[in-house]
Design a protein around this motif. Structure first.
Motif, mmCIF file in Angstrom:
data_model
loop_
_atom_site.group_PDB
_atom_site.id
_atom_site.type_symbol
_atom_site.label_atom_id
_atom_site.label_comp_id
_atom_site.label_asym_id
_atom_site.label_seq_id
_atom_site.Cartn_x
_atom_site.Cartn_y
_atom_site.Cartn_z
ATOM 1 N N GLU A 217 42.044 -3.171 5.082
ATOM 2 C CA GLU A 217 42.235 -3.614 6.059
ATOM 3 C C GLU A 217 41.205 -4.531 6.520
ATOM 4 O O GLU A 217 39.869 -4.262 5.847
ATOM 5 N N ASP A 218 41.016 -5.559 7.404
ATOM 6 C CA ASP A 218 40.038 -6.194 8.013
ATOM 7 C C ASP A 218 39.447 -5.618 8.964
ATOM 8 O O ASP A 218 39.502 -5.949 10.161
ATOM 9 N N CYS A 219 38.414 -4.704 8.586
ATOM 10 C CA CYS A 219 37.758 -3.654 9.506
ATOM 11 C C CYS A 219 36.416 -3.643 8.927
ATOM 12 O O CYS A 219 36.270 -3.203 7.812
ATOM 13 N N ILE A 220 35.350 -3.231 9.946
ATOM 14 C CA ILE A 220 33.887 -3.408 9.546
ATOM 15 C C ILE A 220 33.460 -2.083 10.386
ATOM 16 O O ILE A 220 33.610 -2.105 11.395
ATOM 17 N N ALA A 221 32.967 -0.988 9.635
ATOM 18 C CA ALA A 221 32.149 0.053 10.206
ATOM 19 C C ALA A 221 30.649 -0.246 10.325
ATOM 20 O O ALA A 221 30.112 -0.455 9.141
ATOM 21 N N THR A 222 30.078 0.143 11.467
ATOM 22 C CA THR A 222 28.656 0.023 11.545
ATOM 23 C C THR A 222 28.021 1.244 12.284
ATOM 24 O O THR A 222 28.673 1.869 12.986
ATOM 25 N N GLY A 223 27.014 1.716 11.558
ATOM 26 C CA GLY A 223 26.129 2.792 12.355
ATOM 27 C C GLY A 223 24.989 2.263 13.052
ATOM 28 O O GLY A 223 24.259 1.169 12.723
ATOM 29 N N HIS A 224 24.640 3.334 13.976
ATOM 30 C CA HIS A 224 23.516 2.938 14.800
ATOM 31 C C HIS A 224 22.459 3.953 15.144
ATOM 32 O O HIS A 224 22.597 5.104 14.834
ATOM 33 N N MET A 225 21.449 3.390 15.751
ATOM 34 C CA MET A 225 20.281 4.387 15.829
ATOM 35 C C MET A 225 20.637 5.571 16.696
ATOM 36 O O MET A 225 20.022 6.465 16.656
#
Length: 821
Positions: A217-225
């Protein structure tokens, strides 16, 4: 003097294997990982190294499978070299040269013939600005090519490889840096930027750390500090984008990875816990805790059956999709300091040094793998910044490897030193060391040195401390209800005018102990603890002491802080010679009379090898490494090397200030090591894993086949009828009456047409002979008489009379009972 070109300095292993994400082959049989300037091809089942891909001269900075051929691998290094490998055979296929520093490498099946890499702006890494570029590979049959066609895709990107990701279909690129998410679409050549606000709230930090794209799917996962994970959707339009937030990690998210079907999302961080999130139900998650060091990278195999986590303690953990650990690849752990130095275990022939906090690692130099880790502190390690932990400061083995002595230290906030001396005995049943004696506060200040007496009498250990004394510990036996038990106790305490001790060492036979007190060297007798002599060579304090061995046993060497290397004659109690050298490491070879001295000057280190009896060095190696050598050790060689006298029985390893483990070896030995790396994975059968045991079985099998071929004639080929009978499914076989005759006839050995015709004409005579000889069928064979076997003559099989009669009996057997009639 040995020529310098006969001795080589090679990187012998211990490279970092966790700084770049590992790759799985398409069939999940191999794991590819970058290790310094090499690439290792490991078997996921046996963990044996199948191939070592060598060819890069700088650090390997990126790995990616060839989208056009899943059996090929692209690798790049920071010097701008890209190499194409056939990793199943360990062959280099092509080399591409660029003029830029490559920090990461990407590929997409939607862009054939193009690789993507991250390079510094204006090729200056110090500027802190980086860009993502497209590298078009030239199509030619030459082995080496220059990449001239280069175009910029994204500007101002993060240099981290995990900060950029391609979609599964190659439609767009997602890249994160600071507080911004950038999505670039290739079809429209448009980029959409999404930013988060910087907040001053406590425990809230929206800075991006990593990114990954959903495979379906058109989905983006991002991680953060701050430990949060965001799932972004509708990012093809600036105003309608949405995201949802998931939170479990209490610190920064190190890496993210979707499974091939996109049903799960994997994340890791400093907690050493692998978290598996359900994509459709983010509130449900599974955990795999206590994996060791910080999880820095997460990789998933193309079929989703295996996972691989890279840890800060230089370890790769292979995990099943059910979140069960399958195996661990432990490299050489290189922490912030190596206080215990390099040590050699004479029993396991392993290199012993500091490992995880509070542990010692036993490292096999031949296989470049950790044998096991010994917990010295035996306390739970708390991962908290600024917290003082116990560290293993000193290590010593006795001559036989039966005893191990360790000193652990911790400095408190009030500068109070907590010390603990532990003696470990080797246990044959567990094949490891077990704790025997614990001595709390063996000295009132830091322990500076410890060493075992090499004599054959009662085991003795000497420790020297900054409190101005040295102590001798001997092994005794305490009696209790269960009988006498071994234990260590203090036997003698020595001082010299209240001066602080610096170091100590025993002579080769253990009859003399030398202890340095600041700028004075004292010589003692361990039998009576009588002070035999003192040596003083001002100015400068003594750094290290070393006795000569074998023919040079009468000499004592010492290095001072005033950049002097002194040699004393113990028989005459005079200074034999001295040299102006800034010696930082002084090591004697236990198996020869040679001594190695590493001198540091002008940010380089030189090596001098000499005999204490002669002031002229036997071997000099200028600029053996850049920076300073921290530790060095001689290890016993498996076989004698004749080309270099001072390396004939031992090998010399050294550890640099960059924590690089180097080996000094001869040219012939370097060639043998390179040959062993290239032939280790050469298995004749591609379905058999190339482990040392499998290759041994293959060699034994080939020898046995050759012996059998020479001793016995080639047997006749199997019958077609038998093969059909055994391979055909039972429910489609014909009736048993038809198969019985076919099967019996297949067992008979065919003869030539001429013999067959003669048998038909003489059939009646043969029947009469059979009736007459029925009573003589049970013939007693003499065991000592050799039995005749069928022989081939001019392509015709010749049988004996007894064999012909047995065959006629088989033809006349009543086999009707097989048909059930």
């Amino acid at each position: 003097m040995v020529e310098s070109d006969e001795v080589r300095v090679v990187r012998c292993g211990g490279s970092r294997i966790h700084y770049r994400k590992a790759l799985f082959s398409v069939d999940s049989r191999f794991l590819l990982c970058a290790a310094g300037n090499r690439v290792q091809v490991l078997s996921t089942q046996s963990l044996e190294c199948q191939h070592i891909l060598e060819g890069h001269s700088s650090l390997v900075s990126g790995l990616v499978l060839n989208p056009a051929n899943h059996l090929q691998l692209y690798s790049c290094s920071v010097d701008g070299i890209i190499k194409l490998w056939d990793f199943t055979d360990g062959l280099l296929m092509k080399t591409f040269h660029t003029r830029y520093k490559l920090l990461a490498l990407y590929a997409s099946a939607a862009h054939p013939g193009v690789l993507f890499g991250k390079i510094p702006m204006n090729n200056e890494e110090a500027s802190g600005l980086f860009q993502l570029v497209a590298l078009r590979l030239p199509k030619s049959s030459r082995q080496e090519e220059d990449i001239a066609e280069l175009s910029c895709v994204l500007m101002d990107v993060s240099p981290s490889p995990g900060a950029t990701c391609f979609s599964s279909r190659g439609e767009y690129i997602a890249s994160v840096k600071d507080l911004r998410l950038l999505v670039y679409f290739f079809s429209s050549q448009k980029a959409f930027s999404f930013s988060l606000k910087a907040t001053g709230k406590k425990e809230v930090n929206n800075v991006f750390t990593c990114v990954d794209c959903h495979p379906k799917e058109d989905c983006i996962a991002t991680g953060h500090m701050d430990g949060k994970i965001r799932l972004w959707r509708n990012f093809n339009q600036k105003k309608t984008y949405t995201y949802c937030t998931m939170h479990w990690h209490h610190s920064a998210v190190s890496d993210l990875a979707f499974t091939p079907e996109g049903t799960n999302l994997l994340s890791g961080g400093v907690e050493s816990v692998l978290v598996q999130w359900r994509y459709d139900e983010p509130q449900k998650r599974d955990y795999l805790p206590r994996l060791g060091g910080t999880i820095e990278l997460v990789a998933v195999s193309p079929d989703g059956s295996l996972l691989c986590t890279s840890h800060s303690d230089n370890k790769l953990t292979i995990i099943h999709s059910s979140l069960k650990v399958a195996s661990v690849v432990q490299g050489l752990i290189r922490g912030g300091t190596v206080r215990a130095g390099l040590n050699f275990d004479p029993r396991s022939r392993a290199l012993v040094m500091n490992g995880r906090p509070g542990h010692l690692q036993f490292y096999c130099l031949e296989r470049d793998l950790q044998l096991y880790s010994l917990d010295i502190v035996q306390q739970e390690i708390i991962h908290e910044c600024g917290l003082q932990q116990f560290e293993v400061a000193h290590v010593a083995f006795d001559a036989k490897g039966a005893w191990l002595a360790t000193v652990e230290e911790r400095t408190g906030k009030r500068s109070d030193v907590e010390l603990c001396l532990k003696l470990w005995a080797y246990d044959e049943s567990s094949q490891s060391f077990t704790l025997n004696t614990t001595v709390m506060t063996p000295h009132d200040d830091h322990v500076v040195a410890l060493c075992f007496c090499p004599g054959s009498g009662t085991p003795m250990l000497v420790t020297a401390g900054s409190d101005g004394c040295f102590k001798a510990w001997v092994l005794g036996f305490d009696s209790d209800e269960e009988g006498p038990k071994p234990g260590w106790s203090c036997d003698f305490v020595g001082t010299y005018h209240g001066l602080g001790a610096a170091t100590c060492c025993f002579s080769q036979d253990g009859s003399i102990l030398a202890v340095a007190f600041e700028q004075i060297v004292t010589v003692w007798s361990p039998l009576s603890w009588e002070l035999l002599a003192t040596f003083c060579q001002p100015p400068g304090h003594i750094r290290e002491l070393c006795f000569g061995r074998q023919s040079c046993a009468r000499y004592l060497l010492g290095s001072t802080s005033a950049n002097l290397l002194c040699c004393w004659d113990l028989l005459t109690c005079t200074l034999h010679w001295s040299a102006k050298l800034n010696v930082v490491v002084l090591k004697g070879d236990p198996w020869s009379e040679y001594v190695a001295a590493f001198a540091h000057a002008a940010d380089v280190t030189d090596l001098f090898v000499f005999k204490p009896s002669e002031p002229r060095p036997t071997y000099v190696h200028r600029e053996v490494c850049h920076g300073q050598v921290l530790h060095a050790i001689f290890t016993l060689r498996d076989s004698v090397e004749d080309t270099c006298p001072w390396l004939s029985k031992s090998c010399l390893y050294l550890l640099t200030e960059n924590l690089e483990l180097l080996l000094l070896c001869t040219r012939a030995e370097e060639e043998r090591r390179a040959m062993s790396c290239t032939t280790l994975g050469a298995a004749p059968d591609e379905d058999v894993l190339a482990t040392p045991f499998s290759m041994l079985l293959q060699r034994v099998g080939m020898v046995a086949q050759e012996e059998c071929r020479t001793a016995h004639p080639q047997p006749p080929q199997s019958s077609v009828a038998v093969r059909e009978l055994l391979q055909t499914p039972a429910h489609v076989l014909p009736a048993a009456t038809f198969l019985c005759a076919l099967f019996i006839n297949s067992l008979l050995i065919s003869r030539s047409h001429k013999d067959v015709s003669n048998m038909e004409t003489d059939d009646s005579d043969g029947d009469r002979e059979e009736e007459e000889e029925d009573d003589d069928t049970d013939v007693d064979m003499d065991p000592s008489e050799p039995q005749k076997v069928p022989t081939f003559t001019d392509g015709t099989l010749t049988l004996t009379k007894v064999q012909e009669k047995e065959l006629r009996k088989v033809r006349k057997l009543d086999l009707s009972w097989l048909t059930g009639s």
